[in-house]
Design an enzyme around this catalytic site. Structure first.
Site, PDB file in Angstrom:
ATOM      1  CB  ILE A   5     -29.357  37.941 -18.668  1.00 25.13           C
ATOM      2  CG1 ILE A   5     -29.028  37.287 -19.939  1.00 25.13           C
ATOM      3  CG2 ILE A   5     -30.859  37.846 -18.639  1.00 25.13           C
ATOM      4  CD1 ILE A   5     -28.769  35.684 -19.749  1.00 25.13           C
ATOM      5  CG  HIS A   6     -28.475  43.567 -15.923  1.00 30.44           C
ATOM      6  ND1 HIS A   6     -28.087  43.817 -17.039  1.00 30.44           N
ATOM      7  CD2 HIS A   6     -28.668  44.576 -15.128  1.00 30.44           C
ATOM      8  CE1 HIS A   6     -28.611  45.173 -17.180  1.00 30.44           C
ATOM      9  NE2 HIS A   6     -28.974  45.678 -16.080  1.00 30.44           N
ATOM     10  NE  ARG A   7     -33.100  46.291 -17.660  1.00 30.82           N
ATOM     11  CZ  ARG A   7     -32.289  47.239 -17.456  1.00 30.82           C
ATOM     12  NH1 ARG A   7     -32.634  48.030 -16.197  1.00 30.82           N
ATOM     13  NH2 ARG A   7     -31.374  47.923 -18.162  1.00 30.82           N
ATOM     14  CG  ASP A  55     -31.765  41.822 -19.522  1.00 29.45           C
ATOM     15  OD1 ASP A  55     -30.406  42.405 -19.276  1.00 29.45           O
ATOM     16  OD2 ASP A  55     -32.074  41.124 -18.643  1.00 29.45           O
TER      17      ASP A  55
END
Ligand code: UD1
Ligand code: UDP
Length: 356
Positions: free
Chosen positions: A205-207, A278
């Site tokens: 997850i990083h968006r 993501d």
């Protein structure tokens, strides 16, 4: 072209550039690398240069952790100085980050041909910084390398057929990387020993749309916590997400580990039961390594994965996430479809660049 400058700065760009760098050496093209510094932790940058044997950057700008405008502006200035001195015959940029846009803009204002690898991708969501970066980069490029037919169609719909811009569908360089480094990863990685789990789900997850919305991030954490109660979820956590979770004092139940190198990532992808992400790149890598993927976004640029049943989009909705998990965890599919060129994308691009 015999002398080119490559501009990279973020993790996925090191992986993409590694495939072209190897071909440039084979084709006798001189390449100088500018590292903007956008990603700077050893496990977000150095590890890829070492493992993938990417030539050491000739220039390091050390520009990071700024707002979009400040980061892009400072990169633009730094890259321009180097291009004026080095006078390359072309500048190569990858993907859709701020480093991509800065490299393309600096070169195009100096009338140096811009080559964009991973062109034509669209999410049609102008809230995403990446969508802005990729649309602008495509428009000021001279040579566009498209990974998929959809990417070519997107460009033609936007009128690129009438512009003096060369479009080549060469396949996806990330597939080249996955194929080339998979055998090396088997020899070098001991990540399975470290995590010591017979089965697991791999998530990243990083968006910005997920990390910068407390509601979205809470929902995703809740959904992953629920899945973790059925099968362990392993998350190599991006520094952006780690910082925000700490600020929110949100302590997930799933296992977070530091970002891993590419070899470890390949092994995790090969051995996991399912991917939840993501990330743009990780969606495709799930497919390369024969895994279904749940994407924590409302749209994807990689529509062929959704259309062929390999990927389900759930946004940040924890119920949709749990439903997709139940749907995919024991599904079996044929992953042999040729969606991304089967590993010859960098070679095709290098040949085209040599003769441009
Ligand atoms: C950037 C790209 C995104 C890409 C992602 C790949 C833009 C607009 N975004 O997002 O498209 O998918 O890279 O991972 O270019 N940080 C560290 N250490 C690092 C790197 C980052 O602590 O090595 C921190 C930064 O200080 C910053 C945050 O992470 O606070 C975000 O970094 P930034 O490069 O701005 O954006 P990414 O989310 O990494
Ligand atoms: N990746 C990695 N280690 C990690 C997480 C990701 O090597 O801990 C790799 C991943 O395999 C893929 C690339 O980084 O090749 C994707 O980068 P990221 O998700 O940061 O960016 P995006 O593709 O979304 O732009």
């Amino acid at each position: 072209m015999k002398k080119i400058i490559t501009v990279v700065g973020a993790r996925p760009q090191f992986i993409k550039a590694a495939t072209l760098s190897r071909q440039f050496q084979l084709f006798g093209i001189e390449e100088l690398i500018i590292h903007t510094g956008q990603h700077f932790d050893a496990n977000m940058s150095d590890v890829f240069f070492e493992e993938m044997e990417i030539p050491k950057p000739a220039f390091q700008l050390n520009i990071h952790s700024l707002t979009h405008g400040a980061m892009t502006g400072r990169m633009l200035e730094g890259i321009e100085d180097i291009l004026i001195k080095e006078k390359p015959e072309g500048v190569i940029v990858y993907g859709d980050t701020n480093s991509t846009l800065a490299g393309a803009l600096a070169a195009s204002k100096l009338h140096i041909p811009v080559i964009h690898v991973e062109a034509g991708l669209r999410s049609f969501n102008m809230q995403m910084p990446e969508e802005i970066n990729r649309i602008l980069t495509d428009r000021i490029s001279d040579l566009l390398f498209c990974p998929t037919s959809t990417a070519v169609t997107n460009l033609l719909r936007e009128g690129y057929g009438d512009l003096p811009i060369k479009i080549c569908k060469n396949g996806d360089v990330m597939q080249d990387a996955a194929i080339y480094y998979a055998a090396k990863a088997e020899l070098k990685s001991d990540i399975l020993k470290q995590i010591n789990l017979p089965s697991f789900v791999l998530a990243t997850i990083h968006r910005q749309e997920n990390t910068d919305s407390p509601e979205n991030l809470r929902n995703i954490v809740a959904g992953l916590n629920d899945i973790n109660s059925k099968i362990p979820v392993i998350v190599p956590i991006h520094p952006r997400t780690r910082k925000i979770l700490a600020q929110m004092k949100l302590v997930p139940k799933f296992k977070m580990i530091e970002p891993v190198g590419y070899f470890d990532m390949i092994i995790l992808l090969k051995h996991c039961d399912l991917v939840i992400t993501d990330s743009g790149g990780v969606q495709k890598e799930a497919f390369f390594f024969g895994k279904h993927c749940i994407t924590l976004r409302e749209q994807t640029e990689w529509v062929e994965l959704v259309e062929n049943g390999y990927n389900i989009l759930v946004g940040s909705n924890s119920h949709k996430l749990e439903f997709a998990f139940a749907n995919l965890i024991s599904k079996s599919s044929d992953f042999s479809l040729d969606l991304y060129g089967k590993g010859h994308a960098a070679e095709r691009a290098a040949e085209e660049i040599l003769n441009y």
